[in-house]
Design a protein around this motif. Structure first.
Motif, PDB file in Angstrom:
ATOM      1  N   ALA A 136       1.219  -1.551   0.137  1.00  9.80           N
ATOM      2  CA  ALA A 136      -0.165  -0.191  -0.123  1.00  9.80           C
ATOM      3  C   ALA A 136       0.606   0.998   0.002  1.00  9.80           C
ATOM      4  CB  ALA A 136      -0.787   0.151   0.859  1.00  9.80           C
ATOM      5  N   THR A 137       2.438   0.662   0.416  1.00  5.47           N
ATOM      6  CA  THR A 137       3.097   2.501  -0.088  1.00  5.47           C
ATOM      7  C   THR A 137       4.009   2.300  -1.107  1.00  5.47           C
ATOM      8  OG1 THR A 137       5.118   1.074   0.819  1.00  5.47           O
ATOM      9  CG2 THR A 137       4.076   2.193   2.277  1.00  5.47           C
ATOM     10  N   ASP A 138       3.574   1.788  -2.200  1.00  2.81           N
ATOM     11  CA  ASP A 138       3.797   1.099  -3.463  1.00  2.81           C
ATOM     12  C   ASP A 138       3.401   2.889  -4.707  1.00  2.81           C
ATOM     13  OD1 ASP A 138       3.959   1.642  -6.191  1.00  2.81           O
ATOM     14  OD2 ASP A 138       4.040  -0.368  -6.448  1.00  2.81           O
ATOM     15  N   PRO A 139       4.041   4.221  -4.334  1.00  5.24           N
ATOM     16  CA  PRO A 139       3.605   5.488  -4.628  1.00  5.24           C
ATOM     17  C   PRO A 139       3.525   5.392  -6.185  1.00  5.24           C
ATOM     18  CG  PRO A 139       6.474   4.955  -4.668  1.00  5.24           C
ATOM     19  CD  PRO A 139       6.338   4.186  -4.314  1.00  5.24           C
ATOM     20  N   ARG A 140       2.568   4.350  -7.025  1.00  8.06           N
ATOM     21  CA  ARG A 140       1.489   4.622  -8.766  1.00  8.06           C
ATOM     22  C   ARG A 140       1.091   4.152  -7.997  1.00  8.06           C
ATOM     23  NH1 ARG A 140       3.150   4.434 -14.163  1.00  8.06           N
ATOM     24  NH2 ARG A 140       1.697   3.773 -15.151  1.00  8.06           N
ATOM     25  N   VAL A 141       0.707   3.193  -7.278  1.00  2.07           N
ATOM     26  CA  VAL A 141      -0.182   2.522  -6.544  1.00  2.07           C
ATOM     27  C   VAL A 141      -1.696   4.340  -5.646  1.00  2.07           C
ATOM     28  CG1 VAL A 141      -1.890   1.031  -5.491  1.00  2.07           C
ATOM     29  CG2 VAL A 141       0.269   0.307  -6.234  1.00  2.07           C
ATOM     30  N   LEU A 184       0.748  11.921   1.140  1.00  2.00           N
ATOM     31  CA  LEU A 184       0.700  10.196   1.414  1.00  2.00           C
ATOM     32  C   LEU A 184       1.516   9.582   0.793  1.00  2.00           C
ATOM     33  CD1 LEU A 184      -3.284  10.409   1.233  1.00  2.00           C
ATOM     34  CD2 LEU A 184      -1.784   9.932   2.803  1.00  2.00           C
ATOM     35  N   GLY A 185       1.951   9.880  -0.320  1.00  2.47           N
ATOM     36  CA  GLY A 185       3.691   9.566  -0.968  1.00  2.47           C
ATOM     37  C   GLY A 185       3.672   8.828  -2.603  1.00  2.47           C
ATOM     38  N   ALA A 186       2.112   9.577  -3.160  1.00  2.00           N
ATOM     39  CA  ALA A 186       1.601   9.297  -4.360  1.00  2.00           C
ATOM     40  C   ALA A 186       2.918   9.867  -4.820  1.00  2.00           C
ATOM     41  CB  ALA A 186       0.348   9.586  -4.220  1.00  2.00           C
ATOM     42  N   ASP A 187       2.684   9.030  -6.176  1.00  2.00           N
ATOM     43  CA  ASP A 187       4.062   9.917  -6.931  1.00  2.00           C
ATOM     44  C   ASP A 187       3.353   8.925  -8.960  1.00  2.00           C
ATOM     45  OD1 ASP A 187       6.267  11.156  -8.288  1.00  2.00           O
ATOM     46  OD2 ASP A 187       6.914   9.622  -8.779  1.00  2.00           O
ATOM     47  N   PRO A 188       3.143   9.482  -9.445  1.00  2.00           N
ATOM     48  CA  PRO A 188       3.277  11.503  -9.973  1.00  2.00           C
ATOM     49  C   PRO A 188       1.672  11.295  -9.358  1.00  2.00           C
ATOM     50  CG  PRO A 188       2.771   9.735 -11.881  1.00  2.00           C
ATOM     51  CD  PRO A 188       2.536   8.849 -11.222  1.00  2.00           C
ATOM     52  N   VAL A 189       1.627  12.457  -9.009  1.00  2.00           N
ATOM     53  CA  VAL A 189       0.484  13.526  -9.043  1.00  2.00           C
ATOM     54  C   VAL A 189       0.206  14.747  -8.985  1.00  2.00           C
ATOM     55  CG1 VAL A 189       0.025  14.263  -6.686  1.00  2.00           C
ATOM     56  CG2 VAL A 189       0.740  12.986  -6.536  1.00  2.00           C
ATOM     57  N   PRO A 190      -0.837  14.506 -10.579  1.00  2.00           N
ATOM     58  CA  PRO A 190      -1.438  15.895 -10.965  1.00  2.00           C
ATOM     59  C   PRO A 190      -1.080  17.451 -10.134  1.00  2.00           C
ATOM     60  CG  PRO A 190      -2.905  14.626 -10.660  1.00  2.00           C
ATOM     61  CD  PRO A 190      -2.568  13.765 -10.025  1.00  2.00           C
ATOM     62  N   LEU A 203      -1.530   5.791 -16.575  1.00  2.00           N
ATOM     63  CA  LEU A 203      -1.949   4.823 -14.778  1.00  2.00           C
ATOM     64  C   LEU A 203      -3.236   3.815 -15.738  1.00  2.00           C
ATOM     65  CD1 LEU A 203      -1.791   7.076 -11.965  1.00  2.00           C
ATOM     66  CD2 LEU A 203       0.152   4.697 -12.907  1.00  2.00           C
ATOM     67  N   ARG A 204      -3.230   3.909 -16.434  1.00  2.00           N
ATOM     68  CA  ARG A 204      -5.691   2.756 -17.446  1.00  2.00           C
ATOM     69  C   ARG A 204      -4.033   1.587 -17.357  1.00  2.00           C
ATOM     70  NH1 ARG A 204      -8.793   4.876 -21.915  1.00  2.00           N
ATOM     71  NH2 ARG A 204      -9.042   2.601 -21.685  1.00  2.00           N
ATOM     72  N   ARG A 205      -2.697   1.892 -17.823  1.00  2.00           N
ATOM     73  CA  ARG A 205      -2.697   0.190 -18.553  1.00  2.00           C
ATOM     74  C   ARG A 205      -2.143  -0.427 -17.406  1.00  2.00           C
ATOM     75  NH1 ARG A 205       3.130   3.059 -21.104  1.00  2.00           N
ATOM     76  NH2 ARG A 205       3.182   4.141 -19.164  1.00  2.00           N
ATOM     77  N   ASP A 206      -2.127   0.350 -15.768  1.00  5.53           N
ATOM     78  CA  ASP A 206      -1.914  -0.822 -14.699  1.00  5.53           C
ATOM     79  C   ASP A 206      -3.279  -1.857 -14.303  1.00  5.53           C
ATOM     80  OD1 ASP A 206       0.478   0.371 -14.782  1.00  5.53           O
ATOM     81  OD2 ASP A 206       0.436   1.809 -12.655  1.00  5.53           O
ATOM     82  N   LEU A 207      -4.273  -0.846 -14.974  1.00  6.44           N
ATOM     83  CA  LEU A 207      -5.173  -1.823 -14.554  1.00  6.44           C
ATOM     84  C   LEU A 207      -6.020  -2.569 -14.924  1.00  6.44           C
ATOM     85  CD1 LEU A 207      -7.914   1.735 -14.509  1.00  6.44           C
ATOM     86  CD2 LEU A 207      -6.225   1.012 -12.780  1.00  6.44           C
ATOM     87  N   ALA A 208      -7.266  -3.439 -14.107  1.00  4.20           N
ATOM     88  CA  ALA A 208      -6.947  -5.182 -14.939  1.00  4.20           C
ATOM     89  C   ALA A 208      -8.732  -5.225 -13.845  1.00  4.20           C
ATOM     90  CB  ALA A 208      -6.067  -6.568 -14.730  1.00  4.20           C
ATOM     91  N   THR A 209      -9.677  -6.122 -15.500  1.00  3.81           N
ATOM     92  CA  THR A 209     -10.819  -6.470 -14.965  1.00  3.81           C
ATOM     93  C   THR A 209     -10.983  -7.693 -13.797  1.00  3.81           C
ATOM     94  OG1 THR A 209     -12.947  -7.068 -15.150  1.00  3.81           O
ATOM     95  CG2 THR A 209     -11.408  -7.639 -16.772  1.00  3.81           C
TER      96      THR A 209
END
Length: 282
Positions: A136-141, A184-190, A203-209
């Motif tokens: 849960a600390t993954d910046p990209r997540v 909170l450690g997020a990266d990248p942030v708009p 980040l859509r590339r990281d998604l899955a159904t």
């Protein structure tokens, strides 16, 4: 002897009490977060205006959750470390309170809330069904969780409250909300609309159904919080689904409301007007 309270005022107070009961754990004595002049953000700034509207935040919150559950890491964290199925309302209420404290509360309380969430995230991790580790600390997540929330809250606000909100104020909203996301450690942030669109697309590339994502989506849309009228839950859910991007609706097995969505939108707008009157936001 005091004159009797007008019927409209009694109705207003009862409505406010009921709404506050949905967002606060009144049984434990929890009270609404009092707005502070020493908050992280100034009064009447874009983030405080957007996050103050109850209906827009509820619609946006549902949209954001639906999008977040399409990220395998975020989804697995919920499945492994949350009582979401048995206490969805409690989880949503805690998320809403975090938003309220960090937006409106005293900056010391906001910082304490951020540190508390960071401690919780540090203990959340595990293994995905395919064997990959997650944290849960993954910046990209965390970046996806944030951009899903930010775009959702703003989209609902533009749709139901202020469609003519100037672009400069929308950009400022992203810049302000980035303060919390970075902490909170997020990266990248708009920090503006164009960055939000670019990061969302990346980040859509990281998604899955998955069946689990669809199950959680069904819970979000159909599990009614205690005290919430069924019609209200249906309205908010339908409006949230209407705002979900087509690719995400397809992944979650959801259908966009057709012509039936027109009266739903009108009813949601009317509910928003009523609540703004009740909370004296008009």
């Amino acid at each position: 002897m005091l004159p009797p309270t007008p019927l409209s005022e009694r109705f207003r107070r009862k409505l406010v009490e009921r709404v506050r009961g949905v967002f606060n754990d009144v049984q434990s004595g929890q009270q609404p977060v009092p707005p502070s002049d020493e908050a992280l953000f100034e009064r009447d700034s874009p983030i405080r205006m957007v996050h103050a509207d109850i209906v827009a935040m509820m619609v946006g919150g549902i949209r954001g959750l639906l999008l977040q559950m399409l990220h395998p890491h975020a989804l697995q964290g919920v499945l492994d470390h949350s009582n979401f199925r048995s206490d969805m309302h409690g989880r949503l209420r805690r998320t809403a309170r975090f938003i309220a404290v960090t937006t409106f509360g005293h900056r010391d309380d906001a910082q304490a809330a951020i540190e508390r969430v960071n401690r919780i995230h540090a203990a959340v991790g595990g293994v995905l069904p395919d064997g990959r580790p997650y944290s849960a600390t993954d910046p990209r997540v965390l970046a996806w969780v944030h951009v899903a929330e930010a775009t959702s809250f703003l989209a609902a606000y533009l749709r139901h409250v202020r469609p003519d909100m100037p672009g400069s104020e929308q950009d400022e909203y992203y810049r302000q909300f980035a303060t919390i996301a970075h902490a909170l450690g997020a990266d990248p942030v708009p920090t503006d609309r164009s960055e939000a669109e670019a990061i969302f697309h990346e980040l859509r590339r990281d998604l899955a159904t998955s069946p689990a994502a669809r199950e959680i989506a069904d819970l979000v849309l159909n599990q009614r919080p205690p005290g919430a009228p069924p019609a209200v839950q249906a309205l908010l859910g339908a409006e949230a689904v209407a705002l979900v991007p087509p690719f995400a609706r397809s992944m979650l097995g959801l259908e966009r409301p057709g012509l039936a969505g027109i009266p739903v939108r009108a009813a949601t707008w009317g509910m928003g007007q009523t609540l703004r009157w009740a909370f004296r936001q008009n």
